[in-house]
Design an enzyme around this catalytic site. Structure first.
Site, mmCIF file in Angstrom:
data_model
loop_
_atom_site.group_PDB
_atom_site.id
_atom_site.type_symbol
_atom_site.label_atom_id
_atom_site.label_comp_id
_atom_site.label_asym_id
_atom_site.label_seq_id
_atom_site.Cartn_x
_atom_site.Cartn_y
_atom_site.Cartn_z
ATOM 1 N N ASP A 1 43.431 39.483 51.627
ATOM 2 C CA ASP A 1 44.835 39.637 52.016
ATOM 3 C C ASP A 1 45.689 40.018 50.820
ATOM 4 O O ASP A 1 45.949 39.197 49.943
ATOM 5 C CB ASP A 1 45.350 38.321 52.611
ATOM 6 C CG ASP A 1 44.817 38.089 54.008
ATOM 7 O OD1 ASP A 1 44.967 38.986 54.848
ATOM 8 O OD2 ASP A 1 44.246 37.008 54.250
ATOM 9 N N HIS B 1 43.073 43.885 53.688
ATOM 10 C CA HIS B 1 44.219 43.880 54.599
ATOM 11 C C HIS B 1 45.483 44.015 53.751
ATOM 12 O O HIS B 1 45.905 43.059 53.107
ATOM 13 C CB HIS B 1 44.192 42.562 55.394
ATOM 14 C CG HIS B 1 45.360 42.362 56.304
ATOM 15 N ND1 HIS B 1 45.670 41.122 56.857
ATOM 16 C CD2 HIS B 1 46.296 43.225 56.766
ATOM 17 C CE1 HIS B 1 46.741 41.245 57.620
ATOM 18 N NE2 HIS B 1 47.146 42.490 57.582
ATOM 19 N N MET C 1 49.100 44.062 53.271
ATOM 20 C CA MET C 1 50.432 43.724 53.786
ATOM 21 C C MET C 1 51.427 44.221 52.744
ATOM 22 O O MET C 1 52.019 43.455 51.978
ATOM 23 C CB MET C 1 50.531 42.215 54.030
ATOM 24 C CG MET C 1 49.734 41.778 55.252
ATOM 25 S SD MET C 1 49.370 40.022 55.276
ATOM 26 C CE MET C 1 47.889 40.014 54.291
ATOM 27 N N MET D 1 47.396 41.083 64.721
ATOM 28 C CA MET D 1 47.858 39.870 64.036
ATOM 29 C C MET D 1 48.223 38.831 65.092
ATOM 30 O O MET D 1 49.000 39.097 66.007
ATOM 31 C CB MET D 1 49.092 40.179 63.175
ATOM 32 C CG MET D 1 48.805 40.976 61.920
ATOM 33 S SD MET D 1 47.543 40.270 60.833
ATOM 34 C CE MET D 1 48.251 38.683 60.398
ATOM 35 N N MET E 1 49.217 40.991 49.453
ATOM 36 C CA MET E 1 50.629 40.828 49.843
ATOM 37 C C MET E 1 51.539 41.267 48.708
ATOM 38 O O MET E 1 51.301 40.920 47.551
ATOM 39 C CB MET E 1 50.895 39.359 50.148
ATOM 40 C CG MET E 1 50.006 38.786 51.225
ATOM 41 S SD MET E 1 50.415 37.063 51.500
ATOM 42 C CE MET E 1 49.407 36.730 52.942
ATOM 43 N N PHE F 1 51.449 34.173 55.440
ATOM 44 C CA PHE F 1 50.999 32.826 55.106
ATOM 45 C C PHE F 1 49.740 32.474 55.886
ATOM 46 O O PHE F 1 49.589 32.882 57.032
ATOM 47 C CB PHE F 1 52.067 31.787 55.475
ATOM 48 C CG PHE F 1 53.422 32.099 54.917
ATOM 49 C CD1 PHE F 1 53.776 31.688 53.641
ATOM 50 C CD2 PHE F 1 54.339 32.821 55.666
ATOM 51 C CE1 PHE F 1 55.031 31.993 53.113
ATOM 52 C CE2 PHE F 1 55.601 33.140 55.155
ATOM 53 C CZ PHE F 1 55.943 32.720 53.872
ATOM 54 N N SER G 1 38.946 34.495 55.173
ATOM 55 C CA SER G 1 40.055 35.075 54.401
ATOM 56 C C SER G 1 40.186 34.340 53.076
ATOM 57 O O SER G 1 40.419 33.133 53.039
ATOM 58 C CB SER G 1 41.357 34.945 55.193
ATOM 59 O OG SER G 1 42.442 35.095 54.294
ATOM 60 N N ASP H 1 43.479 38.080 63.417
ATOM 61 C CA ASP H 1 43.757 37.410 62.146
ATOM 62 C C ASP H 1 44.942 36.459 62.300
ATOM 63 O O ASP H 1 46.039 36.893 62.638
ATOM 64 C CB ASP H 1 44.080 38.507 61.106
ATOM 65 C CG ASP H 1 44.306 37.975 59.703
ATOM 66 O OD1 ASP H 1 44.129 36.768 59.477
ATOM 67 O OD2 ASP H 1 44.661 38.799 58.837
ATOM 68 N N GLY H 2 44.674 35.184 62.045
ATOM 69 C CA GLY H 2 45.746 34.193 62.026
ATOM 70 C C GLY H 2 45.550 33.105 63.061
ATOM 71 O O GLY H 2 45.430 33.387 64.247
ATOM 72 N N HIS I 1 37.472 38.928 53.936
ATOM 73 C CA HIS I 1 38.800 39.466 54.244
ATOM 74 C C HIS I 1 39.723 39.192 53.060
ATOM 75 O O HIS I 1 39.889 38.045 52.649
ATOM 76 C CB HIS I 1 39.313 38.793 55.515
ATOM 77 C CG HIS I 1 40.611 39.317 56.027
ATOM 78 N ND1 HIS I 1 40.713 40.488 56.751
ATOM 79 C CD2 HIS I 1 41.875 38.840 55.926
ATOM 80 C CE1 HIS I 1 41.973 40.696 57.085
ATOM 81 N NE2 HIS I 1 42.707 39.707 56.586
HETATM 82 C C1 DX5 Z 1 48.121 36.104 57.105
HETATM 83 C C2 DX5 Z 1 46.805 36.652 56.637
HETATM 84 C C3 DX5 Z 1 45.637 35.929 57.189
HETATM 85 C C4 DX5 Z 1 45.582 34.474 56.830
HETATM 86 C C5 DX5 Z 1 44.866 33.730 57.908
HETATM 87 O O1 DX5 Z 1 49.124 36.873 56.575
HETATM 88 O O2 DX5 Z 1 46.679 37.993 57.009
HETATM 89 O O3 DX5 Z 1 44.428 36.571 56.856
HETATM 90 O O4 DX5 Z 1 44.966 34.236 55.606
HETATM 91 O O5 DX5 Z 1 44.901 32.382 57.626
HETATM 92 P P1 DX5 Z 1 44.568 31.279 58.705
HETATM 93 O O6 DX5 Z 1 43.195 31.530 59.197
HETATM 94 O O7 DX5 Z 1 44.692 30.016 57.923
HETATM 95 O O8 DX5 Z 1 45.598 31.398 59.802
HETATM 96 ZN ZN ZN Z 2 44.711 39.086 56.832
#
Ligand code: DX5
Ligand code: ZN
Length: 219
Positions: free
Chosen positions: A36, A67, A69, A138, A38, A144, A9, A178-179, A34
């Site tokens: 992200d 992804h 969000m 998730m 936001m 974050f 990510s 993810d996460g 990936h």
């Molecule tokens: C969270 C994101 C993830 C995040 C994962 O909102 O969707 O992709 O970057 O980070 P780690 O692997 O550090 O939990």
């Molecule tokens: Zn993500």
């Protein structure tokens, strides 16, 4: 299904040198990237959008797994296609008309994914299983990087994996998590049925990206 894939990510990369960071994970044999996105509304943070992604696309051959969000993301789809997205994953919780959103993504010729938050049950997506290429479970609350995996996500993944098998849909839908993916947690999610692991901190937070990806694969 084939071997589990690792998608770093970009959120955990050094934003002052994104092109170099992407080249480094491509060299380190990442399977995809990936991204992200936001919006500061669906999740508390703002990260980056299609203009940044468009610039990065020129620097790599990795699959761009976006992804979103983003609350009500439909107006953004075309811009992401133009920017070079290969897949757009939207959140069930963010789309008033989820089925329509997924159809719109597919009508642009892109792969369509749906994601659910830790508090959302699988039943929320049971009516769109035929409309997605990927389901993203998730394993943290989105917004974050660097959080710890929420254990209930593992059982949810397992239930989804077996449910899709029973429905004869397992081969057409990839399962992504993810996460909080680390060398310690990844064995459990693979065992529960994950095809694609998204890892931010566990890759970009390490000195040696090849070694970081290798230790996830090994686990
Ligand atoms: C969270 C994101 C993830 C995040 C994962 O909102 O969707 O992709 O970057 O980070 P780690 O692997 O550090 O939990
Ligand atoms: Zn993500």
């Amino acid at each position: 299904m084939s071997q589990t894939k690792i998608y770093p990510s970009l959120l955990a990369a050094d934003f002052s040198k994104l092109a170099e960071e992407i080249a480094a994970i491509e060299m380190a044999s990442a399977d995809g990237l990936h991204l992200d996105v936001m919006d500061g509304q669906f999740v508390p943070n703002i990260s980056f959008g299609a203009p940044v992604i468009k610039k990065l696309k020129k620097h790599t051959k990795l699959e761009f797994d976006c992804h979103l969000m983003v609350q009500e993301p439909d107006p953004l789809f075309e811009g992401f296609k133009e920017a070079g997205a290969d897949r757009i994953t939207v959140h069930q919780e963010a789309c008033t008309h989820l089925h329509r959103s997924l159809q719109r993504i597919k009508s642009l010729g892109l792969k369509a994914g749906v994601s659910i938050n830790p508090a959302t049950s699988l039943s929320a997506i049971e009516n769109v299983l035929e409309d997605v290429d990927l389901i993203l479970i998730m394993s943290v609350n989105p917004g974050f990087g660097g959080q710890s995996l929420i254990p209930s996500a593992i059982q949810k993944l397992r239930d989804l994996h077996t449910g899709l098998q029973k429905a004869g849909l397992r081969d057409q839908i990839s399962l992504q998590v993810d996460g909080g993916i680390t060398p310690e947690t990844c064995a459990q999610v693979i065992e529960a049925g994950a095809d694609i692991l998204v890892a931010g901190t566990a890759v970009f937070g390490q000195k040696d990206y090849s070694q970081a990806i290798a230790s996830l694969r090994k686990a």
